[in-house]
Write a protein that holds these residues in place. Structure first.
Motif, PDB file in Angstrom:
ATOM      1  N   ALA A 123       0.839  -1.199   0.000  1.00 46.09           N
ATOM      2  CA  ALA A 123       0.000   0.000   0.000  1.00 46.09           C
ATOM      3  C   ALA A 123       0.876   1.252   0.000  1.00 46.09           C
ATOM      4  CB  ALA A 123      -0.934  -0.004   1.203  1.00 46.09           C
ATOM      5  N   ARG A 183       3.715   1.670  -1.307  1.00 46.33           N
ATOM      6  CA  ARG A 183       4.255   1.861  -2.631  1.00 46.33           C
ATOM      7  C   ARG A 183       3.232   2.446  -3.587  1.00 46.33           C
ATOM      8  NH1 ARG A 183       7.237  -2.617  -6.008  1.00 46.33           N
ATOM      9  NH2 ARG A 183       7.913  -1.139  -7.591  1.00 46.33           N
ATOM     10  N   LEU A 184       2.030   1.905  -3.556  1.00 48.61           N
ATOM     11  CA  LEU A 184       1.054   2.390  -4.538  1.00 48.61           C
ATOM     12  C   LEU A 184       0.553   3.786  -4.199  1.00 48.61           C
ATOM     13  CD1 LEU A 184      -2.260   2.203  -3.832  1.00 48.61           C
ATOM     14  CD2 LEU A 184      -1.743  -0.198  -3.861  1.00 48.61           C
ATOM     15  N   LEU A 185       0.760   4.211  -2.938  1.00 51.96           N
ATOM     16  CA  LEU A 185       0.397   5.576  -2.582  1.00 51.96           C
ATOM     17  C   LEU A 185       1.471   6.562  -3.014  1.00 51.96           C
ATOM     18  CD1 LEU A 185      -1.088   4.920   0.938  1.00 51.96           C
ATOM     19  CD2 LEU A 185      -2.300   5.646  -1.114  1.00 51.96           C
ATOM     20  N   GLU A 230      -1.259  -2.759 -12.223  1.00 50.07           N
ATOM     21  CA  GLU A 230      -0.037  -2.622 -11.417  1.00 50.07           C
ATOM     22  C   GLU A 230       1.161  -2.259 -12.282  1.00 50.07           C
ATOM     23  OE1 GLU A 230       0.528  -5.925  -8.740  1.00 50.07           O
ATOM     24  OE2 GLU A 230      -1.248  -5.382  -7.569  1.00 50.07           O
ATOM     25  N   LEU A 236       1.101   1.453 -12.990  1.00 47.57           N
ATOM     26  CA  LEU A 236       1.561   2.248 -11.845  1.00 47.57           C
ATOM     27  C   LEU A 236       3.051   2.025 -11.550  1.00 47.57           C
ATOM     28  CD1 LEU A 236      -0.205   4.154 -10.099  1.00 47.57           C
ATOM     29  CD2 LEU A 236      -0.018   2.469  -8.281  1.00 47.57           C
ATOM     30  N   ILE A 284       4.445  -0.715 -10.448  1.00 43.12           N
ATOM     31  CA  ILE A 284       4.708  -1.648  -9.353  1.00 43.12           C
ATOM     32  C   ILE A 284       5.280  -2.950  -9.910  1.00 43.12           C
ATOM     33  CG2 ILE A 284       3.578  -3.071  -7.593  1.00 43.12           C
ATOM     34  CD1 ILE A 284       1.755  -0.717  -7.028  1.00 43.12           C
ATOM     35  N   VAL A 304       2.544   8.324  -9.595  1.00 43.73           N
ATOM     36  CA  VAL A 304       1.460   8.805  -8.725  1.00 43.73           C
ATOM     37  C   VAL A 304       1.434  10.328  -8.732  1.00 43.73           C
ATOM     38  CG1 VAL A 304       0.637   8.920  -6.341  1.00 43.73           C
ATOM     39  CG2 VAL A 304       1.453   6.749  -7.266  1.00 43.73           C
ATOM     40  N   LEU A 345      -4.237   4.221  -7.965  1.00 42.00           N
ATOM     41  CA  LEU A 345      -4.816   2.880  -8.023  1.00 42.00           C
ATOM     42  C   LEU A 345      -5.581   2.619  -6.735  1.00 42.00           C
ATOM     43  CD1 LEU A 345      -5.148  -0.022  -9.118  1.00 42.00           C
ATOM     44  CD2 LEU A 345      -2.919  -0.564  -8.130  1.00 42.00           C
ATOM     45  N   PRO A 371      -6.641  -0.391  -5.094  1.00 39.85           N
ATOM     46  CA  PRO A 371      -6.218  -1.766  -5.405  1.00 39.85           C
ATOM     47  C   PRO A 371      -7.248  -2.821  -5.023  1.00 39.85           C
ATOM     48  CG  PRO A 371      -5.207  -1.090  -3.358  1.00 39.85           C
ATOM     49  CD  PRO A 371      -5.994   0.094  -3.855  1.00 39.85           C
ATOM     50  N   GLY A 423      -6.377  -2.201   0.136  1.00 39.83           N
ATOM     51  CA  GLY A 423      -5.064  -1.670   0.508  1.00 39.83           C
ATOM     52  C   GLY A 423      -5.085  -0.544   1.517  1.00 39.83           C
ATOM     53  N   GLY A 452      -2.929   9.574   1.016  1.00 42.99           N
ATOM     54  CA  GLY A 452      -3.301   9.649  -0.396  1.00 42.99           C
ATOM     55  C   GLY A 452      -2.620  10.825  -1.082  1.00 42.99           C
ATOM     56  N   ARG A 494      -9.228   8.054  -0.643  1.00 43.90           N
ATOM     57  CA  ARG A 494      -7.781   8.223  -0.526  1.00 43.90           C
ATOM     58  C   ARG A 494      -7.155   8.412  -1.913  1.00 43.90           C
ATOM     59  NH1 ARG A 494      -4.399   3.347   1.952  1.00 43.90           N
ATOM     60  NH2 ARG A 494      -4.908   2.540  -0.097  1.00 43.90           N
TER      61      ARG A 494
END
Ligand code: ATP
Ligand code: MG
Lengths: 291, 239
Positions: free
Chosen positions: A180, A182-184, B50, B53, B55, B79, B85, B87, B91, B105, B150
């Motif tokens: 989480a 990382r994706l933020l 993913e 983004l 990842i 981002v 994302l 997820p 998440g 966020g 978020r």
């Protein structure tokens, strides 16, 4: 009563240093994603660096203290690239083994390359042995006060960072869910390097406080402290930073009291025995793992 | 009206070791659209969002966002440039408060975010009521709303949602799709991955159907919905 008071003061001083060490350890564990067994060895090597600078400068305390703090920070930062690929893969067990290798190298350096492996002693001016407050044979020394105050200030500073700043929020997010985080868009590598820096800085402070309260250091101190820090962290619940503080004080007190009232070297057996029992009945530690 | 291309993916390949999850995906998303990705378990929907983004690294192919090639960019840059994302599995950070989750966020944004928070609280009053509550203690539906909110905090130009309806009760699924449609009406461009194909196609403009790492069908939602193959393979008797 006086023996009790004297031991209590020592125990609190020692417990508060353990607490700082456990904070640094847990920070590397949670944010760095590794098992930082060598953390205590880095702290003890920093004590040696402080000692070397004191010798060279003719006991210039300010330079000695700076040397300890800076080498704690620098040595911790140096290990970050070594652990980075392991942390990326989530290979905690491998990181433990790599950390053990680092700890052995550090112990070797201290036992063979510095001062011929002989115990090093810190000057009395650093230890601050002059009694500020006396009750009977019990005294509170300048060293005690500096140790306890130093730990409290460092601890409060750390908790402020962790719970009141943007950076601390990123630390906790990485601890709870690296995915989480990382994706933020939290920069994982940068945040992790910052965690090593903070842990190293706290380690550097601990090295000075240890030099003050122990008055000496030897090569085996690294292993000795590493076992205690690891045990306290397990006792509190791995990664539980608040719990680690409490557990460190408990260990300090148990050791201090065992030292005062039991014969010989039983204090280690008592404190580790206590930890063993807790881990057996509460596998996640007294306060539960933070995760 | 000519719409701007927001996202363009060209011949994207993604593998996990020997597992070839995406085998040459090409697709486009235009400003103001809801684009739906549908496909069975393991078809590659999560792998796609993913890798957009950053990842999961792309093996080959290109990902272009608002004219910029982001294929090799780091997630934090992607981002910050405007993709978020929401997820699969939400998440959220369970041991942090609702407010802290929302603040995270907007982590890449260093300025004042109180106005963004006010807007979120106005749109989702349930989050305002629970601002100090640990996110892990929210219900599943509330957690999904938190996850979307978020994402909004990052001021996205493209929102990607990965199976947001998963595990929600039917009434909440209906509410969720209303939220998605409303966000779209408010101007957000959305890339929505869903197994709930019928609902997703009803709210989306266009769709792509995934099958073992390939796009096997694409087109306007209405046409896809009518397509017998889609009905057979992914919608079943529900339609
Ligand atoms: N980390 C991973 N390691 C190895 N294989 C993976 C990994 N993640 C996904 N895969 C594989 O890649 C393929 C695509 O998976 P992906 O998660 O993208 O599918 P999906 O369409 O999102 O499925 P679902 O609807 O079940 O979420 C699957 O075969 C899956 O097993
Ligand atoms: Mg998926």
């Amino acid at each position: 009563m006086e023996v009790f008071t004297a031991q209590l003061i020592n125990a609190i001083a020692l417990g508060s240093i353990y607490a700082l060490l456990v904070i640094g350890f847990n920070l590397l564990l949670v944010v760095g994603g590794i098992f930082p067994f060598a953390y205590s060895h880095i702290v003890v090597l920093s004590m040696y660096m402080c000692w070397i600078v004191l010798r060279i400068t003719g006991d210039n305390l300010i330079l000695g203290i700076l040397a300890g703090i800076l080498s704690g920070t620098a040595l911790s930062l140096i290990t970050e690239p070594i652990f980075r690929p392991l942390a990326k893969r989530g290979a905690v067990l491998s990181s433990f083994i790599v950390a053990m290798a680092i700890s052995m190298i550090i112990t070797d350096i201290m036992s063979k390359r510095i001062h011929g492996g002989v115990v090093i002693s810190f000057p009395l001016t650093l230890q601050g042995k002059e009694a500020l407050i006396t009750f009977g044979i019990a005294t509170i020394t300048a060293g005690h006060i500096a140790t306890i105050a130093g730990s409290i200030i460092a601890g409060i500073g750390f908790f402020y960072l962790l719970y009141r700043t943007r950076q601390g929020r990123a630390f906790r997010a990485m601890g709870q869910s690296p995915f989480a985080a990382r994706l933020l868009g939290i920069p994982i590598v940068k945040t992790s390097i910052f965690a090593y820096m903070i842990a190293g800085f706290l380690g550097g402070i601990s090295s000075i406080l240890l030099a003050m309260s122990l008055g000496s250091a030897s090569a085996v101190l690294g292993d000795n402290l590493a076992l205690k820090v690891m045990a306290v962290a397990l006792f509190a619940g791995l990664g539980n930073i608040g719990g680690g503080l409490v557990a460190a004080m408990v260990l300090g007190l148990a050791e201090g009291m065992a030292l005062a009232y039991l014969p010989g070297e039983w204090y280690q057996a008592i404190s580790f025995g206590m930890i063993m029992v807790i881990i057996m009945i509460k596998p996640k530690g007294l306060f539960g793992a933070m995760a | 009206m000519v719409r701007n291309n927001i996202l363009k993916i060209e011949n994207l390949h993604v593998s996990y070791g020997p597992v070839r999850a995406l085998r040459g995906i090409s697709l486009e998303v235009y400003e103001g659209e809801i684009v739906v990705l549908i496909g069975a378990n393991g078809a590659g929907k999560t792998s796609l969002v993913e890798s957009i983004l950053g990842i999961t690294p792309a093996e080959s192919g290109r990902i272009i966002f608002m004219g910029e090639d982001i294929t090799q960019k780091k997630t934090e840059h992607i981002v910050a440039s405007g993709i978020c994302l929401i997820p699969e599995g939400r998440g959220i950070l369970p041991l942090m408060s609702v407010m802290e989750n929302l603040q995270l966020g907007a982590h890449h944004y260093k300025g004042d975010i109180s106005e963004d928070l006010n807007i979120i609280y106005k749109s989702f009053p349930v989050l305002k009521e629970r601002t100090k509550q640990m996110a892990g203690t929210l219900s599943g539906g509330e957690q999904q709303i938190l996850s979307i909110a978020r994402g909004l905090m990052s001021r996205p130009k493209l929102m990607m949602m990965d199976e947001p309806s998963l595990g929600l009760a039917p009434v909440l699924v209906k509410e969720l799709f209303e939220i998605i449609v409303n966000l779209n009406k408010a101007g957000y461009t959305i890339l929505l991955s869903e197994q709930n194909a019928r609902k997703a196609l009803q709210c989306g403009h266009r769709g792509y159907v995934f099958e073992t790492g390939n796009i096997v069908l694409s087109g306007k939602s209405g046409d896809l919905e009518k397509d017998i193959r889609v009905q057979h393979a992914y919608i079943g008797s529900a339609l």
